[in-house]
Design a protein around this motif. Structure first.
Motif, PDB file in Angstrom:
ATOM      1  N   LEU A  71       0.819  -1.218   0.000  1.00 10.82           N
ATOM      2  CA  LEU A  71       0.000   0.000   0.000  1.00 10.82           C
ATOM      3  C   LEU A  71       0.851   1.264   0.000  1.00 10.82           C
ATOM      4  N   ARG A  72       2.005   1.213   0.648  1.00  9.51           N
ATOM      5  CA  ARG A  72       2.887   2.385   0.594  1.00  9.51           C
ATOM      6  C   ARG A  72       3.335   2.663  -0.845  1.00  9.51           C
ATOM      7  N   LYS A  73       3.491   1.599  -1.639  1.00  9.01           N
ATOM      8  CA  LYS A  73       3.940   1.769  -3.023  1.00  9.01           C
ATOM      9  C   LYS A  73       2.780   2.143  -3.944  1.00  9.01           C
ATOM     10  N   ARG A  74       1.634   1.461  -3.774  1.00  9.70           N
ATOM     11  CA  ARG A  74       0.508   1.667  -4.686  1.00  9.70           C
ATOM     12  C   ARG A  74      -0.309   2.896  -4.345  1.00  9.70           C
ATOM     13  N   ARG A  75      -0.470   3.178  -3.045  1.00 14.70           N
ATOM     14  CA  ARG A  75      -1.325   4.294  -2.630  1.00 14.70           C
ATOM     15  C   ARG A  75      -0.573   5.150  -1.603  1.00 14.70           C
ATOM     16  N   PRO A  76       0.512   5.772  -2.019  1.00 14.84           N
ATOM     17  CA  PRO A  76       1.344   6.512  -1.061  1.00 14.84           C
ATOM     18  C   PRO A  76       0.656   7.749  -0.491  1.00 14.84           C
ATOM     19  N   ASP A  77      -0.332   8.287  -1.209  1.00 13.23           N
ATOM     20  CA  ASP A  77      -0.944   9.546  -0.785  1.00 13.23           C
ATOM     21  C   ASP A  77      -2.232   9.356   0.014  1.00 13.23           C
ATOM     22  N   ASP A  78      -2.662   8.120   0.208  1.00 12.75           N
ATOM     23  CA  ASP A  78      -3.883   7.879   0.983  1.00 12.75           C
ATOM     24  C   ASP A  78      -3.701   8.330   2.430  1.00 12.75           C
ATOM     25  N   ALA A  79      -4.799   8.789   3.041  1.00 13.96           N
ATOM     26  CA  ALA A  79      -4.746   9.247   4.434  1.00 13.96           C
ATOM     27  C   ALA A  79      -4.445   8.084   5.368  1.00 13.96           C
ATOM     28  N   ARG A  80      -3.534   8.328   6.290  1.00 10.86           N
ATOM     29  CA  ARG A  80      -3.171   7.329   7.290  1.00 10.86           C
ATOM     30  C   ARG A  80      -3.147   8.005   8.656  1.00 10.86           C
ATOM     31  N   THR A  81      -3.920   7.483   9.606  1.00 15.78           N
ATOM     32  CA  THR A  81      -3.926   8.072  10.941  1.00 15.78           C
ATOM     33  C   THR A  81      -2.714   7.640  11.761  1.00 15.78           C
ATOM     34  N   PHE A  82      -2.037   6.575  11.295  1.00 16.24           N
ATOM     35  CA  PHE A  82      -0.787   6.141  11.914  1.00 16.24           C
ATOM     36  C   PHE A  82       0.094   5.600  10.809  1.00 16.24           C
ATOM     37  N   ARG A  83       1.371   5.909  10.882  1.00 16.85           N
ATOM     38  CA  ARG A  83       2.329   5.439   9.884  1.00 16.85           C
ATOM     39  C   ARG A  83       3.439   4.663  10.574  1.00 16.85           C
ATOM     40  N   VAL A  84       3.746   3.493  10.032  1.00 15.53           N
ATOM     41  CA  VAL A  84       4.846   2.696  10.574  1.00 15.53           C
ATOM     42  C   VAL A  84       6.143   3.492  10.464  1.00 15.53           C
ATOM     43  N   PRO A  85       6.847   3.724  11.566  1.00 16.35           N
ATOM     44  CA  PRO A  85       8.104   4.469  11.490  1.00 16.35           C
ATOM     45  C   PRO A  85       9.195   3.661  10.782  1.00 16.35           C
ATOM     46  N   PHE A  86      10.086   4.366  10.136  1.00 15.53           N
ATOM     47  CA  PHE A  86      11.261   3.774   9.479  1.00 15.53           C
ATOM     48  C   PHE A  86      10.884   2.747   8.408  1.00 15.53           C
ATOM     49  N   SER A  87       9.718   2.950   7.774  1.00 13.83           N
ATOM     50  CA  SER A  87       9.343   2.076   6.661  1.00 13.83           C
ATOM     51  C   SER A  87      10.235   2.421   5.459  1.00 13.83           C
ATOM     52  N   PRO A  88      10.660   1.419   4.664  1.00 12.53           N
ATOM     53  CA  PRO A  88      10.221   0.022   4.659  1.00 12.53           C
ATOM     54  C   PRO A  88      11.012  -0.913   5.560  1.00 12.53           C
ATOM     55  N   VAL A  89      11.980  -0.383   6.314  1.00  7.16           N
ATOM     56  CA  VAL A  89      12.830  -1.256   7.122  1.00  7.16           C
ATOM     57  C   VAL A  89      12.008  -2.020   8.162  1.00  7.16           C
ATOM     58  N   THR A  90      11.120  -1.311   8.870  1.00  9.02           N
ATOM     59  CA  THR A  90      10.366  -1.957   9.938  1.00  9.02           C
ATOM     60  C   THR A  90       9.465  -3.089   9.440  1.00  9.02           C
ATOM     61  N   PRO A  91       8.647  -2.876   8.387  1.00  9.11           N
ATOM     62  CA  PRO A  91       7.842  -4.000   7.891  1.00  9.11           C
ATOM     63  C   PRO A  91       8.689  -5.164   7.377  1.00  9.11           C
ATOM     64  N   ILE A  92       9.822  -4.855   6.737  1.00  6.40           N
ATOM     65  CA  ILE A  92      10.695  -5.927   6.246  1.00  6.40           C
ATOM     66  C   ILE A  92      11.223  -6.744   7.422  1.00  6.40           C
ATOM     67  N   LEU A  93      11.617  -6.065   8.499  1.00  9.07           N
ATOM     68  CA  LEU A  93      12.050  -6.784   9.701  1.00  9.07           C
ATOM     69  C   LEU A  93      10.914  -7.639  10.265  1.00  9.07           C
ATOM     70  N   GLY A  94       9.692  -7.104  10.185  1.00  8.31           N
ATOM     71  CA  GLY A  94       8.545  -7.880  10.643  1.00  8.31           C
ATOM     72  C   GLY A  94       8.378  -9.164   9.848  1.00  8.31           C
ATOM     73  N   VAL A  95       8.515  -9.082   8.513  1.00  7.03           N
ATOM     74  CA  VAL A  95       8.409 -10.270   7.664  1.00  7.03           C
ATOM     75  C   VAL A  95       9.510 -11.269   7.999  1.00  7.03           C
ATOM     76  N   LEU A  96      10.734 -10.775   8.151  1.00  3.22           N
ATOM     77  CA  LEU A  96      11.864 -11.658   8.436  1.00  3.22           C
ATOM     78  C   LEU A  96      11.711 -12.345   9.790  1.00  3.22           C
ATOM     79  N   CYS A  97      11.244 -11.600  10.798  1.00  2.00           N
ATOM     80  CA  CYS A  97      11.045 -12.192  12.124  1.00  2.00           C
ATOM     81  C   CYS A  97       9.979 -13.286  12.077  1.00  2.00           C
ATOM     82  N   CYS A  98       8.892 -13.032  11.351  1.00  2.00           N
ATOM     83  CA  CYS A  98       7.832 -14.038  11.232  1.00  2.00           C
ATOM     84  C   CYS A  98       8.354 -15.278  10.517  1.00  2.00           C
ATOM     85  N   ALA A  99       9.129 -15.070   9.450  1.00  2.00           N
ATOM     86  CA  ALA A  99       9.684 -16.207   8.711  1.00  2.00           C
ATOM     87  C   ALA A  99      10.627 -17.012   9.591  1.00  2.00           C
ATOM     88  N   TYR A 100      11.461 -16.312  10.370  1.00  2.00           N
ATOM     89  CA  TYR A 100      12.392 -17.002  11.265  1.00  2.00           C
ATOM     90  C   TYR A 100      11.639 -17.855  12.285  1.00  2.00           C
TER      91      TYR A 100
END
Length: 473
Positions: free
Chosen positions: A406-435
């Motif tokens: 969604l950050r790539k496809r709809r970057p301008d959509d309203a967000r009441t909260f934004r993940v800090p340090f994206s895309p690093v934080t979501p990528i770390l989330g994926v890696l932690c789940c995979a581990y």
């Protein structure tokens, strides 16, 4: 001659996505009643997270990590935080009852959304059945302490492990069902009371155990090294599962864009602080080598410190309340996810029919409760219960991916909260789940694979043709 068009239609069906604008419009005009505020949403997530696990999890983690189990809780909490941040962004952006199922539908397509929803059915349905099974064991512990009697093992023990039918499990599921049928607001009030009771129980444990804390019990702090601390964190991660429960209430929150992100992060913070306090009190009061009672670690600490069975009874009451709260909140989440899948046409329409007076999907609640009650009462869960972890991690991983998409496809959509340090934080989330997923044993993967195969059969046999998006083409 017809195979190529068929493949094209199939590929189109599998990749079709539900526009974010349509999802938001559904959330704004749905039949569910908006009655939950920030406090109730936070209590919902705490209720689903803070369950029987903390009453036994120390007995499993301390022998692996030693006193560093305190850092293991922090490590597990940080790992959960990566996914919690992604949940917070998407819950504020797409405030639907479907939670990660709806997020996947908007970003990754219908097939992935179905797989995610199917994982959530495994996570919620089997986990609540497993927790309900444990209710009978705590009932027996309380009866033994108070009256010196116990229910026969055949009607109170886990199915396949000495028990034939777990009657207390049926009772606690039916009680939760009655509360859910009364309405979301009434259920939230009951859950809030139970959450206060179980938090008070753990605070009482800390207050008593801290009187016996000795500095020598913390040395050496890392007797099993960093590897032991990490292994403890892997075990403890699953005690954080449930923080996403507030996201299943997206259509019943009064101000979802503001309150859902706050509730998810606030509940995770409260639970992490409480876990760490309990861990410090427990290993400070009792040498880590003596944590040999894996089924009642906190009771073992208090009886060792005070030499009195009374406090074990207090903790048994707290565990009963904790389990009741988990059954209620997780059962609630299961019904709301089924509601969203039914509204999309992927499961029968009757599961999204809402009672006009209570605003509750009544048939959905009855069907899900009956399924869970039968599962808890008669079925030996075994590795199926372990598979709830892998299903949860898969769903968490998809939520992190959805944020990136969604950050790539709809970057301008309203967000009441934004993940800090994206895309690093979501990528770390994926890696932690995979581990975490690949750290689970092979038998768990076999069960998970069988569950996924069954889900795909149902999707291709029913959902792909009944989908509302298919009908709209």
């Amino acid at each position: 001659m017809t195979s190529t068009p068929t493949r094209v239609r199939l590929g189109t069906a599998l990749g079709r996505r539900k526009p974010v604008a349509d999802l938001v419009a559904e959330a704004g005009h749905g039949p569910l009643k908006r009655s939950l505020g920030l406090g109730q949403l936070t209590m919902l997530s705490i209720g689903a997270t803070l369950g029987s696990g903390i009453f036994v999890v120390l007995g499993e983690a301390v022998p692996v990590a030693g006193p560093a189990v305190v850092l293991s809780f922090v490590l597990a909490g940080v790992t959960a935080l990566f996914s919690a941040l992604s949940y917070a962004e998407l819950a504020g952006m797409i405030p639907l009852s479907g939670s990660s199922y709806s997020y996947a539908y908007a970003t990754l397509g219908e097939l992935v959304a179905w797989v995610c929803g199917w994982c959530l059915i495994l996570e919620y349905g089997v986990s609540v059945a497993s927790v309900a099974v444990g209710w009978g064991q705590y009932v027996n512990e309380l009866l033994q302490l108070a009256f010196g009697v116990a229910l026969p093992e055949s009607i109170s023990g886990p199915p396949g492990d000495g028990g034939l039918v777990n009657v207390p499990a049926i009772v606690v599921v039916l009680l939760a069902m009655v509360l859910l049928l009364s309405g979301a607001k009434e259920s939230a009030r009951a859950n809030a009371i139970m959450v206060v009771v179980k938090i008070a129980t753990l605070v009482l444990f800390c207050a008593i155990a801290f009187t016996a804390v000795q500095a020598k019990n913390f040395t050496p702090f890392l007797p099993l090294g960093l590897a032991g601390m990490s292994a403890g964190g892997a075990k403890l991660f699953f005690s954080y599962i449930g923080f996403d429960a507030a996201s299943t209430a997206g259509e019943e929150a009064r101000n979802p864009q503001r309150d859902l992100p706050r509730a998810i992060l606030l509940s995770l913070g409260i639970v992490t602080v409480l876990y760490c306090l309990v861990a410090v009190a427990a290993v400070g009061a009792l040498p880590w080598q003596q944590f040999d009672d894996q089924q009642a670690a906190l009771s073992h600490v208090l009886t060792s410190v005070l030499d009195s069975p009374f406090w074990a009874g207090v903790l048994a009451v707290g565990a009963l309340v904790a389990i009741s709260s988990v059954v209620l909140t997780v059962l609630y989440g299961q019904t709301r996810i089924m509601f969203a899948m039914s509204r999309d046409g992927l499961v029968p329409k009757t599961l999204s029919t809402v009672h006009p007076r209570t605003g509750v999907p009544r048939t959905n609640t009855l069907v899900v409760s009956a399924f869970v009650a039968v599962l808890a009462a008669f079925v030996p869960l075994g590795k199926l219960a372990d598979a709830t972890s892998i299903g949860t991690l898969f769903a968490f991983g998809l939520v992190n991916i959805a944020v990136l998409v969604l950050r790539k496809r709809r970057p301008d959509d309203a967000r009441t909260f934004r993940v800090p340090f994206s895309p690093v934080t979501p990528i770390l989330g994926v890696l932690c789940c995979a581990y975490m997923m690949f750290s689970l044993d092979g038998a768990t993967w076999v069960v998970f694979g069988g569950w996924m195969l069954l889900g795909l059969v149902l999707y291709f046999g029913y959902g792909i043709r009944r989908s509302r998006l298919a009908a709209a083409k």
